[in-house]
Scaffold this motif. Sequence first.
Motif, PDB file in Angstrom:
ATOM      1  N   PHE A 176     -10.704 -40.492  12.322  1.00 25.97           N
ATOM      2  CA  PHE A 176     -10.136 -39.150  12.184  1.00 25.97           C
ATOM      3  C   PHE A 176      -9.942 -38.429  13.517  1.00 25.97           C
ATOM      4  CE2 PHE A 176     -10.234 -34.606  10.952  1.00 25.97           C
ATOM      5  CZ  PHE A 176      -9.121 -34.598  10.119  1.00 25.97           C
ATOM      6  N   PRO A 177     -10.908 -38.492  14.462  1.00 22.51           N
ATOM      7  CA  PRO A 177     -10.662 -37.843  15.756  1.00 22.51           C
ATOM      8  C   PRO A 177      -9.426 -38.393  16.468  1.00 22.51           C
ATOM      9  CG  PRO A 177     -12.983 -38.346  15.492  1.00 22.51           C
ATOM     10  CD  PRO A 177     -12.280 -39.027  14.370  1.00 22.51           C
ATOM     11  N   ASN A 178      -9.170 -39.699  16.345  1.00 22.39           N
ATOM     12  CA  ASN A 178      -7.964 -40.259  16.962  1.00 22.39           C
ATOM     13  C   ASN A 178      -6.698 -39.738  16.280  1.00 22.39           C
ATOM     14  OD1 ASN A 178      -9.405 -41.707  18.829  1.00 22.39           O
ATOM     15  ND2 ASN A 178      -9.109 -43.695  17.874  1.00 22.39           N
ATOM     16  N   LEU A 179      -6.775 -39.500  14.960  1.00 18.24           N
ATOM     17  CA  LEU A 179      -5.622 -38.947  14.248  1.00 18.24           C
ATOM     18  C   LEU A 179      -5.366 -37.501  14.686  1.00 18.24           C
ATOM     19  CD1 LEU A 179      -6.071 -40.309  10.605  1.00 18.24           C
ATOM     20  CD2 LEU A 179      -5.033 -41.387  12.603  1.00 18.24           C
ATOM     21  N   VAL A 180      -6.436 -36.768  14.943  1.00 20.12           N
ATOM     22  CA  VAL A 180      -6.284 -35.406  15.469  1.00 20.12           C
ATOM     23  C   VAL A 180      -5.635 -35.461  16.845  1.00 20.12           C
ATOM     24  CG1 VAL A 180      -7.541 -33.357  16.271  1.00 20.12           C
ATOM     25  CG2 VAL A 180      -8.189 -34.471  14.112  1.00 20.12           C
ATOM     26  N   GLN A 181      -6.073 -36.414  17.644  1.00 19.65           N
ATOM     27  CA  GLN A 181      -5.514 -36.600  18.979  1.00 19.65           C
ATOM     28  C   GLN A 181      -4.020 -36.943  18.901  1.00 19.65           C
ATOM     29  OE1 GLN A 181      -6.670 -40.126  21.462  1.00 19.65           O
ATOM     30  NE2 GLN A 181      -7.816 -38.607  22.639  1.00 19.65           N
ATOM     31  N   ALA A 182      -3.645 -37.743  17.892  1.00 21.63           N
ATOM     32  CA  ALA A 182      -2.237 -38.119  17.710  1.00 21.63           C
ATOM     33  C   ALA A 182      -1.386 -36.926  17.320  1.00 21.63           C
ATOM     34  CB  ALA A 182      -2.131 -39.217  16.648  1.00 21.63           C
ATOM     35  N   ASN A 183      -1.995 -35.932  16.660  1.00 22.63           N
ATOM     36  CA  ASN A 183      -1.330 -34.678  16.295  1.00 22.63           C
ATOM     37  C   ASN A 183      -0.101 -34.894  15.410  1.00 22.63           C
ATOM     38  OD1 ASN A 183      -1.357 -31.863  16.341  1.00 22.63           O
ATOM     39  ND2 ASN A 183       0.151 -31.769  18.006  1.00 22.63           N
ATOM     40  N   ARG A 184      -0.215 -35.821  14.483  1.00 21.50           N
ATOM     41  CA  ARG A 184       0.818 -36.042  13.469  1.00 21.50           C
ATOM     42  C   ARG A 184       0.300 -35.524  12.134  1.00 21.50           C
ATOM     43  NH1 ARG A 184       5.735 -37.945  15.713  1.00 21.50           N
ATOM     44  NH2 ARG A 184       5.180 -39.040  17.635  1.00 21.50           N
ATOM     45  N   PRO A 185       1.184 -35.219  11.185  1.00 25.67           N
ATOM     46  CA  PRO A 185       0.696 -34.803   9.864  1.00 25.67           C
ATOM     47  C   PRO A 185      -0.223 -35.860   9.271  1.00 25.67           C
ATOM     48  CG  PRO A 185       3.060 -34.428  10.045  1.00 25.67           C
ATOM     49  CD  PRO A 185       2.652 -35.192  11.269  1.00 25.67           C
ATOM     50  N   VAL A 186      -1.317 -35.412   8.679  1.00 26.50           N
ATOM     51  CA  VAL A 186      -2.270 -36.292   8.008  1.00 26.50           C
ATOM     52  C   VAL A 186      -2.127 -36.090   6.502  1.00 26.50           C
ATOM     53  CG1 VAL A 186      -4.722 -36.757   7.594  1.00 26.50           C
ATOM     54  CG2 VAL A 186      -3.908 -36.325   9.925  1.00 26.50           C
ATOM     55  N   LEU A 187      -1.919 -37.190   5.785  1.00 21.70           N
ATOM     56  CA  LEU A 187      -1.908 -37.149   4.324  1.00 21.70           C
ATOM     57  C   LEU A 187      -3.296 -37.568   3.859  1.00 21.70           C
ATOM     58  CD1 LEU A 187      -0.572 -36.898   1.550  1.00 21.70           C
ATOM     59  CD2 LEU A 187       0.294 -39.237   1.830  1.00 21.70           C
ATOM     60  N   HIS A 188      -4.064 -36.605   3.362  1.00 20.94           N
ATOM     61  CA  HIS A 188      -5.418 -36.913   2.915  1.00 20.94           C
ATOM     62  C   HIS A 188      -5.417 -37.193   1.425  1.00 20.94           C
ATOM     63  CE1 HIS A 188      -9.602 -35.706   1.519  1.00 20.94           C
ATOM     64  NE2 HIS A 188      -9.764 -36.805   2.232  1.00 20.94           N
ATOM     65  N   LEU A 189      -5.831 -38.396   1.056  1.00 19.58           N
ATOM     66  CA  LEU A 189      -5.943 -38.816  -0.334  1.00 19.58           C
ATOM     67  C   LEU A 189      -7.423 -39.015  -0.621  1.00 19.58           C
ATOM     68  CD1 LEU A 189      -3.001 -41.395  -0.419  1.00 19.58           C
ATOM     69  CD2 LEU A 189      -2.944 -38.933  -0.875  1.00 19.58           C
ATOM     70  N   GLY A 190      -8.032 -38.004  -1.215  1.00 22.92           N
ATOM     71  CA  GLY A 190      -9.464 -38.052  -1.455  1.00 22.92           C
ATOM     72  C   GLY A 190      -9.941 -36.781  -2.128  1.00 22.92           C
ATOM     73  N   PRO A 191     -11.251 -36.657  -2.315  1.00 27.17           N
ATOM     74  CA  PRO A 191     -11.799 -35.507  -3.036  1.00 27.17           C
ATOM     75  C   PRO A 191     -11.587 -34.186  -2.295  1.00 27.17           C
ATOM     76  CG  PRO A 191     -13.422 -37.276  -2.827  1.00 27.17           C
ATOM     77  CD  PRO A 191     -12.296 -37.613  -1.919  1.00 27.17           C
ATOM     78  N   LYS A 192     -11.485 -33.119  -3.074  1.00 30.97           N
ATOM     79  CA  LYS A 192     -11.415 -31.789  -2.479  1.00 30.97           C
ATOM     80  C   LYS A 192     -12.689 -31.496  -1.708  1.00 30.97           C
ATOM     81  CE  LYS A 192     -10.684 -26.907  -3.622  1.00 30.97           C
ATOM     82  NZ  LYS A 192     -10.435 -25.933  -4.713  1.00 30.97           N
ATOM     83  N   HIS A 193     -13.828 -31.916  -2.275  1.00 37.88           N
ATOM     84  CA  HIS A 193     -15.112 -31.714  -1.612  1.00 37.88           C
ATOM     85  C   HIS A 193     -15.367 -32.908  -0.690  1.00 37.88           C
ATOM     86  CE1 HIS A 193     -19.023 -30.287  -0.676  1.00 37.88           C
ATOM     87  NE2 HIS A 193     -19.692 -31.169  -1.412  1.00 37.88           N
ATOM     88  N   SER A 194     -14.856 -32.814   0.519  1.00 41.19           N
ATOM     89  CA  SER A 194     -14.990 -33.895   1.494  1.00 41.19           C
ATOM     90  C   SER A 194     -14.962 -33.300   2.891  1.00 41.19           C
ATOM     91  CB  SER A 194     -13.854 -34.914   1.339  1.00 41.19           C
ATOM     92  OG  SER A 194     -12.606 -34.329   1.690  1.00 41.19           O
ATOM     93  N   GLU A 195     -15.472 -34.061   3.852  1.00 42.50           N
ATOM     94  CA  GLU A 195     -15.490 -33.585   5.234  1.00 42.50           C
ATOM     95  C   GLU A 195     -14.077 -33.477   5.797  1.00 42.50           C
ATOM     96  OE1 GLU A 195     -17.446 -32.376   8.907  1.00 42.50           O
ATOM     97  OE2 GLU A 195     -17.822 -32.271   6.755  1.00 42.50           O
ATOM     98  N   VAL A 196     -13.222 -34.434   5.466  1.00 38.80           N
ATOM     99  CA  VAL A 196     -11.844 -34.390   5.968  1.00 38.80           C
ATOM    100  C   VAL A 196     -11.135 -33.132   5.480  1.00 38.80           C
ATOM    101  CG1 VAL A 196      -9.585 -35.514   5.898  1.00 38.80           C
ATOM    102  CG2 VAL A 196     -11.641 -36.889   6.212  1.00 38.80           C
ATOM    103  N   ARG A 197     -11.271 -32.842   4.185  1.00 40.89           N
ATOM    104  CA  ARG A 197     -10.617 -31.658   3.624  1.00 40.89           C
ATOM    105  C   ARG A 197     -11.210 -30.382   4.232  1.00 40.89           C
ATOM    106  NH1 ARG A 197      -7.984 -31.352  -1.504  1.00 40.89           N
ATOM    107  NH2 ARG A 197      -7.915 -33.629  -1.407  1.00 40.89           N
ATOM    108  N   ARG A 198     -12.518 -30.377   4.463  1.00 35.48           N
ATOM    109  CA  ARG A 198     -13.150 -29.198   5.068  1.00 35.48           C
ATOM    110  C   ARG A 198     -12.577 -28.933   6.453  1.00 35.48           C
ATOM    111  NH1 ARG A 198     -17.048 -27.476   8.571  1.00 35.48           N
ATOM    112  NH2 ARG A 198     -17.328 -29.558   9.472  1.00 35.48           N
ATOM    113  N   LEU A 199     -12.402 -30.001   7.227  1.00 33.21           N
ATOM    114  CA  LEU A 199     -11.900 -29.841   8.587  1.00 33.21           C
ATOM    115  C   LEU A 199     -10.418 -29.468   8.610  1.00 33.21           C
ATOM    116  CD1 LEU A 199     -13.724 -32.841  10.297  1.00 33.21           C
ATOM    117  CD2 LEU A 199     -14.171 -30.414  10.661  1.00 33.21           C
ATOM    118  N   LEU A 200      -9.642 -30.052   7.713  1.00 34.63           N
ATOM    119  CA  LEU A 200      -8.217 -29.730   7.676  1.00 34.63           C
ATOM    120  C   LEU A 200      -7.979 -28.284   7.250  1.00 34.63           C
ATOM    121  CD1 LEU A 200      -6.761 -32.996   6.093  1.00 34.63           C
ATOM    122  CD2 LEU A 200      -6.464 -32.210   8.446  1.00 34.63           C
TER     123      LEU A 200
END
Length: 253
Positions: free
Chosen positions: A171-195
Motif C-alpha cells: 500500500f505505501p508503494n501505491l500511495v507513492q505511485a499516486n494513482r487511483p486505488v480501487l479497494h475491494l474489501g470490508p468497510k471496516h479495514s485499515e485501507v479504507r480508514r486511510l483512504l
Amino acid sequence: DWLQPGSIQKEAFFKKVAQKAKWLGYPSQCLQDWMGTFDASFQTKGVVLPHQASEAGVVEKAFLEFFDLDQFNILHAGNLLKQRNPFPLIQAWNLFLAQRPETKVHAKLLLIGPGAYHEPELSKICSGTETIYRYSGSMDYEQVRLLEQQSAVNIVLEAAAEVSPFLPAKFPNLVQANRPVLHLGPKHSEVRRLLGENYPFVAEADDVNLIVFRLKELYDQWKNHKVFNLDVKLHSYFSPSYLRATLIELISK
C-alpha cells in the motif's frame, strides 16, 4: 473467522508477551484496535509503525509486451491467497466490458502474482479472455513498481469479511505511485480508514454490481483525462520523517 490448532495456547502466550513488553508495534491502527479486544495491554501499549514505501527510485525498464502505456490498465499485483478471491472481480470486469463495448480495444485487467489456491480455474478463465493478462509467477520487484506507477488504476483486493485489520505491504508503494486505488474489501479495514470515509473507489470484494459501477467511474475519469491525486496526508503518513518522529516520541517517554 478461522482458528488454527493451538490458538488458545498461542493467545495465552501473547497475552503474557503484551503484559511484559514496553511497547507493542503494529503496522496498522485497525490491527491495534482489533488486538485490543483480546487484552487491554494490546491497546494501551500499542504504537502504530506503518509499512514504509521503497526509498529507491523506480528503475526505468522496457515494458513487457502485455503492457501498453496508452491503454486503460487495471493492475492487481500480489499473491492471490485463498481469501483473496479474484473471481467476483473477473465477473465484474466482463460485465463492465459488455456494458461498455468500446472499452474492449483499450482496456486490460492485469493479474500479476501467484494464486495457487485458485488454479487451474483462474488461468483457464484468464487465457480465454483477451482483455485479461495473467502472470502467475513472481515478477521482478522493480518491474512491478514501474507497472504500479504507470497503470491507470491499482487494485487492493482483500477478503470478503466483516473486518480486515491488516495493512497490505504494497500500500505505501501505491500511495507513492499516486494513482487511483480501487479497494475491494470490508468497510471496516485499515485501507479504507486511510483512504478516508469519502473516498469514492471502494466496494466489498464480492459485490459484483458495485465493482462494475466503480470500473465505469474510473474508466470515465481516465477517458476524460481527469487528474486524480491521493490525499496528501497519506504521503506524509508513509514518509520516513513520520516514522522518525514516532520513534523519537517513544524514546522520550
